[in-house]
Each structure stands twice: as structure tokens, then as C-alpha cells.
Design a protein around this motif. Structure first.
Motif, PDB file in Angstrom:
ATOM      1  N   PHE A 108      34.063  -0.312  26.346  1.00 24.27           N
ATOM      2  CA  PHE A 108      33.665   0.237  27.640  1.00 24.27           C
ATOM      3  C   PHE A 108      34.733   1.201  28.157  1.00 24.27           C
ATOM      4  O   PHE A 108      34.418   2.302  28.635  1.00 24.27           O
ATOM      5  N   TYR A 157      26.931   5.606  20.902  1.00 17.98           N
ATOM      6  CA  TYR A 157      28.301   5.220  21.233  1.00 17.98           C
ATOM      7  C   TYR A 157      29.307   6.122  20.516  1.00 17.98           C
ATOM      8  O   TYR A 157      30.294   6.573  21.105  1.00 17.98           O
ATOM      9  N   LEU A 204      20.924   6.143  29.896  1.00 18.88           N
ATOM     10  CA  LEU A 204      22.279   6.607  29.640  1.00 18.88           C
ATOM     11  C   LEU A 204      22.268   7.971  28.966  1.00 18.88           C
ATOM     12  O   LEU A 204      23.002   8.884  29.367  1.00 18.88           O
ATOM     13  N   LEU A 220      26.735   2.156  31.971  1.00 15.19           N
ATOM     14  CA  LEU A 220      27.544   1.415  31.013  1.00 15.19           C
ATOM     15  C   LEU A 220      28.101   0.136  31.632  1.00 15.19           C
ATOM     16  O   LEU A 220      28.141  -0.920  30.981  1.00 15.19           O
ATOM     17  N   GLN A 223      25.289  -2.376  31.824  1.00 13.65           N
ATOM     18  CA  GLN A 223      24.995  -2.915  30.502  1.00 13.65           C
ATOM     19  C   GLN A 223      26.073  -3.896  30.036  1.00 13.65           C
ATOM     20  O   GLN A 223      25.769  -4.932  29.431  1.00 13.65           O
TER      21      GLN A 223
END
Length: 259
Positions: A108, A157, A204, A220, A223
Motif C-alpha cells: 500500500f 499493481y 481504481l 486503495l 481495499q
């Protein structure tokens, strides 16, 4: 299509790191091939939690010899995919919710930095277009295989991490994707979770395409909190499957590079 896209994006970077799948190679006994095949098994927790990884058994299983097998285990130990005890050998890991929590929290931080950095660059418009150009998250969760969703999420990602202009951060996200893949697939097997995850990832990607930094980071964060709430359950389920060797019913991941 998703798998082929990943290969295109990673061929250069994988070569620079000395990694490849070994899939399709004529020499299945090469050190790198043995490493990649064993890594796939470990990523999907295809050994019992804490199981000792006997060299002789693995040599037979992977149709290799002792030297490349030992080299592979040493690499995997360095990547924290196996544990080791002096004078006893190597052992499969137990899926740990605490370890997964650490991976998700670190990822993250990397993703948030990458978004802020990428959005602030002069080439930010091109950066944003890289999201729409490399990913397709417009699928219906109920009609899409778990592996396809998993791969698309990992691609997103990694693409975000590239916004950091920092190879260490990109490598960290690749490692995160590998370490968390089993948990991610377990989560996606639950229909209601899958729909929520796909919706969140679609939102996102849309925020990133218009460089809406705060919306993307809030997404984010949301999530992450949801995932952390589910980790204990997912870890328990993963260890139950590992104990029975059932694993996840999936197609082969040979379609894209395991790094």
C-alpha cells in the motif's frame, strides 16, 4: 491476452534479474527452470504447512539433480518463500495472516507513493494512458476465471509501481504479487468478494486514468482495510487446503512469467 501482455511487459526486466519461467525450455533440469517450477508450487502452497522439503524427494519430483535443487532452495529461502533450520534443512511455510498483513501494508505504501510521484511528473498524461493501454478490468466477475482476475489485478499493481521510477519499488510489488497470490485467489473464489474486488479495481483504474490522485488513494485504503479484515479467514482456509493438498482448482499459470 492478459498473460501475453505480462510477458511483453516483463521480458526485459526479468532478463536483467536473471529470472524466467523455464516454461517451454528444452532443458527442464537447468537451475533456473528448477527454481521457477518449485517457486510456483510454493506460491500456491502445494506443500503441507511446515513440511520438510527433502532434497531426494524434490529431485525425483522435479526430475532434476541435487545441485540445481539446492541452488533453487537457497534462492527461495532468500526470497522468504521457504524457511530453513540448521542441520535439518528447508521447510514449507505456513500461510500466516500476520505476514500477509505486513506484505499488504508495505505494498500500500509503495502504491501510494507511486501514484503521487507519477501524477506529479511532466509526462503524467502519458503515465495515465499506460493504465488504459495495458489493462482491461471491464470484465464480469461471475463470468471470468479467478486466474484472469488475479492476473489483471497484479498487472495493475505492477503498472502503478512503475510510476515510481524506482526499480526497487517495482521489484517489491512483484514480490508482493507472488507472496500474496494464493490469498488473492482464495478471496476471488468467493463470489461476493470477487464482485466487490472487481468493482473496486475498476474504480481504481478509472481514477488513475484521469489522474484523480486522492480518489485512487482512498480506493486503495478502502481495499486494504477490507482485505485485512478477511486475512485471518483466508489464511485458515489456505492452510486447510495445503494440509489436504487440494490447492485451488485453477488452470496453469504458465501463461505468464513468475518472478
Amino acid at each position: 491476452m492478459i498473460g501475453r501482455g505480462r510477458n511483453r511487459n516483463e521480458n526485459t526486466s526479468n532478463a536483467s534479474r536473471g529470472d524466467s519461467t523455464g516454461v517451454g525450455h528444452s532443458n527442464g533440469k537447468s537451475p533456473n527452470s528448477v527454481y521457477c517450477r518449485l517457486k510456483k508450487m510454493l506460491i500456491h502452497y502445494e506443500f503441507r504447512p511446515g513440511q520438510q522439503l527433502h532434497i531426494a524427494d524434490l529431485v525425483e519430483m522435479l526430475s532434476t539433480s541435487t545441485t540445481p535443487l539446492r541452488e533453487a532452495l537457497m534462492r527461495l529461502y532468500a526470497e522468504r518463500l521457504v524457511t530453513a533450520t540448521p542441520n535439518k534443512g528447508f521447510f514449507a511455510k505456513t500461510l500466516s495472516s500476520m505476514e500477509m498483513k505486513a506484505w499488504y501494508e508495505a505494498a500500500f505504501l509503495v502504491l501510494v507513493y507511486s501514484i503521487r510521484h507519477g501524477a506529479g511528473l511532466d509526462r503524467s498524461d502519458k503515465t495515465a494512458r499506460s493504465i488504459s493501454g495495458s489493462l482491461n478490468l471491464g470484465f464480469n466477475a461471475r463470468n471470468t476465471a479467478v486466474e484472469e482476475i488475479c492476473i489483471a489485478i497484479e498487472l495493475l499493481y505492477e503498472e502503478i509501481s512503475r510510476w515510481s521510477d524506482n526499480q526497487v519499488m517495482v521489484d517489491h510489488i512483484r514480490d508482493f504479487n507472488a507472496h500474496s497470490r494464493f490469498v488473492r485467489m482464495l478471496d476471488l473464489e468467493i463470489p461476493e468478494n470477487s464482485e466487490i474486488i472487481v468493482t473496486d479495481m475498476r474504480e481504481l483504474s478509472m481514477a488513475l486514468r484521469v489522474l484523480d490522485v486522492e480518489t485512487a488513494i482512498a480506493n486503495l485504503d478502502r481495499q486494504l482495510k477490507k482485505k485485512l479484515e478477511r486475512l485471518n479467514h483466508l489464511a485458515k482456509e489456505g492452510n486447510v487446503r495445503s494440509l489436504s493438498f487440494t490447492g485451488i482448482q485453477r488452470r496453469s499459470f504458465d501463461g505468464y512469467t513468475v518472478i
